[in-house]
Design an enzyme around this catalytic site. Structure first.
Site, PDB file in Angstrom:
ATOM      1  N   ASP A 145      -4.854 -12.756  -9.199  1.00 55.02           N
ATOM      2  CA  ASP A 145      -4.127 -13.455  -8.142  1.00 55.02           C
ATOM      3  C   ASP A 145      -4.810 -14.787  -7.862  1.00 55.02           C
ATOM      4  O   ASP A 145      -6.012 -14.829  -7.547  1.00 55.02           O
ATOM      5  CB  ASP A 145      -4.081 -12.609  -6.865  1.00 55.02           C
ATOM      6  CG  ASP A 145      -3.052 -13.115  -5.878  1.00 55.02           C
ATOM      7  OD1 ASP A 145      -2.025 -13.665  -6.316  1.00 55.02           O
ATOM      8  OD2 ASP A 145      -3.263 -12.956  -4.670  1.00 55.02           O
ATOM      9  N   TYR A 181      -4.695 -18.787  -5.959  1.00 48.39           N
ATOM     10  CA  TYR A 181      -4.608 -19.328  -4.590  1.00 48.39           C
ATOM     11  C   TYR A 181      -4.079 -20.754  -4.699  1.00 48.39           C
ATOM     12  O   TYR A 181      -4.625 -21.687  -4.143  1.00 48.39           O
ATOM     13  CB  TYR A 181      -6.020 -19.291  -3.975  1.00 48.39           C
ATOM     14  CG  TYR A 181      -6.115 -19.409  -2.482  1.00 48.39           C
ATOM     15  CD1 TYR A 181      -5.302 -18.664  -1.634  1.00 48.39           C
ATOM     16  CD2 TYR A 181      -7.078 -20.240  -1.916  1.00 48.39           C
ATOM     17  CE1 TYR A 181      -5.440 -18.755  -0.261  1.00 48.39           C
ATOM     18  CE2 TYR A 181      -7.223 -20.344  -0.545  1.00 48.39           C
ATOM     19  CZ  TYR A 181      -6.402 -19.593   0.278  1.00 48.39           C
ATOM     20  OH  TYR A 181      -6.541 -19.679   1.651  1.00 48.39           O
ATOM     21  N   HIS A 224      -0.424 -23.271   2.029  1.00 48.88           N
ATOM     22  CA  HIS A 224      -0.938 -21.985   2.514  1.00 48.88           C
ATOM     23  C   HIS A 224      -2.451 -22.053   2.684  1.00 48.88           C
ATOM     24  O   HIS A 224      -2.991 -21.650   3.729  1.00 48.88           O
ATOM     25  CB  HIS A 224      -0.564 -20.877   1.530  1.00 48.88           C
ATOM     26  CG  HIS A 224      -1.208 -19.561   1.833  1.00 48.88           C
ATOM     27  ND1 HIS A 224      -0.822 -18.772   2.883  1.00 48.88           N
ATOM     28  CD2 HIS A 224      -2.231 -18.894   1.210  1.00 48.88           C
ATOM     29  CE1 HIS A 224      -1.560 -17.668   2.911  1.00 48.88           C
ATOM     30  NE2 HIS A 224      -2.422 -17.722   1.908  1.00 48.88           N
ATOM     31  N   ARG A 272     -11.383 -22.391   9.818  1.00 51.73           N
ATOM     32  CA  ARG A 272     -12.340 -23.493   9.688  1.00 51.73           C
ATOM     33  C   ARG A 272     -11.632 -24.793  10.076  1.00 51.73           C
ATOM     34  O   ARG A 272     -11.283 -25.604   9.198  1.00 51.73           O
ATOM     35  CB  ARG A 272     -12.852 -23.600   8.245  1.00 51.73           C
ATOM     36  CG  ARG A 272     -13.575 -22.388   7.714  1.00 51.73           C
ATOM     37  CD  ARG A 272     -14.052 -22.612   6.276  1.00 51.73           C
ATOM     38  NE  ARG A 272     -12.943 -22.952   5.388  1.00 51.73           N
ATOM     39  CZ  ARG A 272     -12.164 -22.055   4.796  1.00 51.73           C
ATOM     40  NH1 ARG A 272     -12.374 -20.769   4.973  1.00 51.73           N
ATOM     41  NH2 ARG A 272     -11.165 -22.445   4.017  1.00 51.73           N
ATOM     42  N   GLU A 291       2.992 -11.719   1.390  1.00 51.56           N
ATOM     43  CA  GLU A 291       2.717 -13.030   0.803  1.00 51.56           C
ATOM     44  C   GLU A 291       3.785 -13.341  -0.236  1.00 51.56           C
ATOM     45  O   GLU A 291       4.020 -12.553  -1.158  1.00 51.56           O
ATOM     46  CB  GLU A 291       1.325 -13.082   0.161  1.00 51.56           C
ATOM     47  CG  GLU A 291       0.208 -13.079   1.200  1.00 51.56           C
ATOM     48  CD  GLU A 291      -1.147 -13.418   0.617  1.00 51.56           C
ATOM     49  OE1 GLU A 291      -2.003 -13.879   1.383  1.00 51.56           O
ATOM     50  OE2 GLU A 291      -1.354 -13.205  -0.597  1.00 51.56           O
ATOM     51  N   GLU A 312       5.022 -15.020  -3.375  1.00 48.73           N
ATOM     52  CA  GLU A 312       4.426 -15.580  -4.583  1.00 48.73           C
ATOM     53  C   GLU A 312       5.389 -15.456  -5.760  1.00 48.73           C
ATOM     54  O   GLU A 312       6.350 -14.690  -5.729  1.00 48.73           O
ATOM     55  CB  GLU A 312       3.123 -14.837  -4.946  1.00 48.73           C
ATOM     56  CG  GLU A 312       2.092 -14.799  -3.836  1.00 48.73           C
ATOM     57  CD  GLU A 312       0.734 -14.310  -4.312  1.00 48.73           C
ATOM     58  OE1 GLU A 312       0.435 -14.458  -5.529  1.00 48.73           O
ATOM     59  OE2 GLU A 312      -0.019 -13.782  -3.486  1.00 48.73           O
ATOM     60  N   ASP A 359       2.251 -10.002  -2.493  1.00 50.44           N
ATOM     61  CA  ASP A 359       0.876  -9.496  -2.462  1.00 50.44           C
ATOM     62  C   ASP A 359       0.560  -9.084  -1.024  1.00 50.44           C
ATOM     63  O   ASP A 359       0.016  -9.860  -0.251  1.00 50.44           O
ATOM     64  CB  ASP A 359      -0.088 -10.569  -2.967  1.00 50.44           C
ATOM     65  CG  ASP A 359      -1.479 -10.020  -3.189  1.00 50.44           C
ATOM     66  OD1 ASP A 359      -1.603  -8.868  -3.625  1.00 50.44           O
ATOM     67  OD2 ASP A 359      -2.455 -10.745  -2.924  1.00 50.44           O
ATOM     68  N   ARG A 365      -4.626  -8.142   7.030  1.00 49.81           N
ATOM     69  CA  ARG A 365      -5.418  -9.295   7.457  1.00 49.81           C
ATOM     70  C   ARG A 365      -6.664  -8.908   8.241  1.00 49.81           C
ATOM     71  O   ARG A 365      -7.699  -9.603   8.160  1.00 49.81           O
ATOM     72  CB  ARG A 365      -4.550 -10.233   8.302  1.00 49.81           C
ATOM     73  CG  ARG A 365      -3.335 -10.790   7.579  1.00 49.81           C
ATOM     74  CD  ARG A 365      -3.705 -11.611   6.367  1.00 49.81           C
ATOM     75  NE  ARG A 365      -2.524 -12.262   5.777  1.00 49.81           N
ATOM     76  CZ  ARG A 365      -2.537 -12.925   4.647  1.00 49.81           C
ATOM     77  NH1 ARG A 365      -3.656 -13.024   3.954  1.00 49.81           N
ATOM     78  NH2 ARG A 365      -1.431 -13.481   4.181  1.00 49.81           N
ATOM     79  N   GLN A 384      -9.128  -7.711   5.742  1.00 49.81           N
ATOM     80  CA  GLN A 384      -9.558  -8.868   4.958  1.00 49.81           C
ATOM     81  C   GLN A 384     -10.603  -9.694   5.698  1.00 49.81           C
ATOM     82  O   GLN A 384     -11.603 -10.132   5.114  1.00 49.81           O
ATOM     83  CB  GLN A 384      -8.349  -9.728   4.618  1.00 49.81           C
ATOM     84  CG  GLN A 384      -8.629 -10.913   3.726  1.00 49.81           C
ATOM     85  CD  GLN A 384      -7.362 -11.697   3.392  1.00 49.81           C
ATOM     86  OE1 GLN A 384      -6.269 -11.343   3.837  1.00 49.81           O
ATOM     87  NE2 GLN A 384      -7.488 -12.738   2.610  1.00 49.81           N
ATOM     88  N   TYR A 412     -14.109  -9.861   3.454  1.00 51.19           N
ATOM     89  CA  TYR A 412     -13.953 -10.812   2.349  1.00 51.19           C
ATOM     90  C   TYR A 412     -15.208 -11.620   2.041  1.00 51.19           C
ATOM     91  O   TYR A 412     -15.328 -12.174   0.941  1.00 51.19           O
ATOM     92  CB  TYR A 412     -12.772 -11.752   2.614  1.00 51.19           C
ATOM     93  CG  TYR A 412     -13.068 -12.950   3.466  1.00 51.19           C
ATOM     94  CD1 TYR A 412     -13.276 -14.209   2.908  1.00 51.19           C
ATOM     95  CD2 TYR A 412     -13.129 -12.840   4.854  1.00 51.19           C
ATOM     96  CE1 TYR A 412     -13.525 -15.319   3.691  1.00 51.19           C
ATOM     97  CE2 TYR A 412     -13.382 -13.942   5.645  1.00 51.19           C
ATOM     98  CZ  TYR A 412     -13.586 -15.173   5.071  1.00 51.19           C
ATOM     99  OH  TYR A 412     -13.843 -16.264   5.860  1.00 51.19           O
ATOM    100  N   LYS A 459      -6.226  -6.050  -0.139  1.00 53.39           N
ATOM    101  CA  LYS A 459      -5.156  -6.445  -1.057  1.00 53.39           C
ATOM    102  C   LYS A 459      -4.801  -5.339  -2.054  1.00 53.39           C
ATOM    103  O   LYS A 459      -3.693  -5.337  -2.601  1.00 53.39           O
ATOM    104  CB  LYS A 459      -5.596  -7.673  -1.863  1.00 53.39           C
ATOM    105  CG  LYS A 459      -5.937  -8.894  -1.026  1.00 53.39           C
ATOM    106  CD  LYS A 459      -4.700  -9.667  -0.673  1.00 53.39           C
ATOM    107  CE  LYS A 459      -5.049 -11.031  -0.119  1.00 53.39           C
ATOM    108  NZ  LYS A 459      -3.858 -11.859   0.097  1.00 53.39           N
ATOM    109  N   THR A 463       0.965  -4.174  -4.437  1.00 51.60           N
ATOM    110  CA  THR A 463       1.561  -5.461  -4.787  1.00 51.60           C
ATOM    111  C   THR A 463       2.938  -5.154  -5.353  1.00 51.60           C
ATOM    112  O   THR A 463       3.054  -4.361  -6.293  1.00 51.60           O
ATOM    113  CB  THR A 463       0.714  -6.198  -5.838  1.00 51.60           C
ATOM    114  OG1 THR A 463      -0.608  -6.403  -5.329  1.00 51.60           O
ATOM    115  CG2 THR A 463       1.336  -7.536  -6.203  1.00 51.60           C
ATOM    116  N   GLU A 507       0.446 -17.408   8.737  1.00 48.35           N
ATOM    117  CA  GLU A 507       0.736 -18.818   9.020  1.00 48.35           C
ATOM    118  C   GLU A 507       1.843 -18.972  10.058  1.00 48.35           C
ATOM    119  O   GLU A 507       1.737 -19.777  10.982  1.00 48.35           O
ATOM    120  CB  GLU A 507       1.174 -19.524   7.741  1.00 48.35           C
ATOM    121  CG  GLU A 507       0.174 -19.487   6.610  1.00 48.35           C
ATOM    122  CD  GLU A 507       0.858 -19.802   5.297  1.00 48.35           C
ATOM    123  OE1 GLU A 507       1.107 -20.998   5.037  1.00 48.35           O
ATOM    124  OE2 GLU A 507       1.167 -18.860   4.546  1.00 48.35           O
TER     125      GLU A 507
END
Length: 435
Positions: free
Chosen positions: A135, A137, A142, A151, A207, A209, A241, A245, A248, A252, A261, A265, A382
């Site tokens: 997978d 990114y 996103h 951040r 997600e 994708e 996917d 959260r 995660q 992570y 994850k 899927t 998001e």
């Protein structure tokens, strides 16, 4: 535009009822998959309108020969790995023969018609045995939006615009559209807790994708030049996917996604081929001013001209209350595959650049494909800004993350003036309660 021929003619018509103008599978598409017709075992098939053509049956009936026959012969077991390994030549030959068999006025109609199964009575299977799943990114918006949540001063890490970021996913939990997804249990650490807890994920997310199916592989230690990377792509699908959260966020660091994850899927079950997508190839979106140019091993003139795909992507949600009241699904997002920062060829070339050997039936996920606006967000993380802004539904319900009984449905359409639109079929799953 490279790769165009008479199979892309928008005036091409099929004798199969309902195939002309079908939202996903007109004769200009001819996507491959594995299905089990009612009461029968799984076998390879091609989607045409609301039907599936039994390909081993067509071979047994003497309807496909030569290179086209070789392609179908490689599908004898109920998985397409052998077919994917053959590459573009036999795949194109089979496409041309299928158009001959399914076009309006085909003299073989009487022999082909008994080999059609209603798609609604077929159970979809994964089209291939997935040896490895990676997978990526590659969705810039996103990555930026999610990075901003955690951040604010440095949404993107320094490496993002130089190297395609990815991680090795879990192939055993990849499932076909329609199979329910069980809410995972996991270890989390709420902000107000002094120690981690174990229990059902409370921040379950989807997600949006694309999936990329690998065809011919490469030998261990031998990179794939970007100019030839397209030869190793056998087709595309939709990919969800699923992400826990809260799990995660706790697990992570420092090595990235793991149990958040790996529980599921979901894939749309049809492989839409590069040949079908030829009219919808386009230049990637211009990189923002000041962004670094890709390093030479990731740069190719043809890829700069037509390395992206013009695909409209939609996500809708149904809930038990929406279904009970007969209300339509609620649209969560509408995005576009052109929002990907890296092309499929760049992902393939990078993956093999260190000598990693790709194999037929390997699967890539592109990473979540979001646009710059909240209405284009490819995940609830998001769209709700980390759960702070709920989504309101016509029932009066709110969603920050997914609840038990919710069903997420991904769909896609390729549209371009002068060509017949094609789609991918649905990628859908209902959320079951945690054990």
């Amino acid at each position: 535009m490279a790769g165009l021929d008479h199979t892309h003619d928008p005036g091409l018509r099929s004798w199969v009822p309902g195939a002309d103008g079908h939202a996903d599978f007109p004769i200009q598409n001819l996507a491959f998959g594995v299905v089990a017709p009612s009461g029968e075992g799984p076998r390879a098939g091609v989607a045409i309108g609301a039907f599936v053509l039994d390909l081993p049956g067509a071979l047994a009936a003497g309807l496909v020969e030569g290179e086209a026959g070789r392609a179908v012969a490689a599908m004898r077991e109920p998985a397409l790995n052998g077919f994917l390994a053959l590459g573009a030549g036999p795949r194109r030959a089979l496409r041309l023969r299928l158009v001959e068999l399914l076009r309006e006025g085909a003299p073989e109609r009487g022999a082909v018609e008994p080999l059609l199964h209603p798609a609604a009575s077929c159970t979809p299977h994964l089209p291939a045995r997935i040896g490895d799943y990676t997978d990526f990114y590659a969705g810039l918006h996103h990555a930026t939006s999610v990075g901003r949540l955690f951040r604010p001063d440095e949404p993107l890490l320094a490496n993002y615009k130089h190297v395609p970021i990815g991680y090795h996913g879990r192939a055993s939990s990849v499932i076909p559209s329609g199979q329910p997804v069980r809410r995972p249990n996991g270890q989390t650490k709420p902000r107000d807790a002094t120690a981690p807890l174990f229990g059902p994920s409370r921040r379950l997310d989807y997600e949006l994708e694309l999936g990329i199916w690998i065809g011919p592989g490469n030998a261990l230690g031998e990179p794939i030049p970007i100019g030839r990377a397209g030869e190793h792509v056998a087709g595309f699908c939709l990919l969800n996917d699923w992400s826990a959260r809260d799990v995660q966020a706790w697990e992570y660091q420092p090595l990235g996604p793991f149990l958040a994850k790996s529980f599921a899927t979901t894939l749309s079950p049809w492989i839409v081929t590069p040949e079908a997508l030829a009219p919808f190839r386009t230049a990637p979106a211009p990189r923002p001013e000041g962004d670094p140019q890709p390093l030479p091993y990731l740069d190719d003139p043809r890829d700069r001209e037509e390395g992206a795909l013009a695909i409209d992507l939609d996500v809708v949600l149904t809930t038990p209350a929406l279904r009970e009241r007969g209300l339509p699904p609620h649209r969560l997002a509408r995005s576009d595959a052109r929002h990907l920062y890296w092309t499929a060829a760049q992902l393939v070339a990078h993956h093999a650049s260190g000598g990693c050997n790709l194999r037929p039936g390997d699967l890539f996920g592109t990473g979540t494909i979001s646009g710059p606006d909240r209405a284009q967000a490819g995940s609830l993380l998001e769209a709700t800004e980390g759960g702070r802004i709920p989504i309101r539904l016509d029932t009066g319900e709110e969603r920050r993350f997914l609840e038990d009984g919710d069903e997420v449905i991904l769909s896609a359409r390729c549209r371009r003036e002068g060509f017949a639109p094609i789609g991918f079929g649905e990628c859908r799953a209902v959320i079951l309660p945690a054990l």
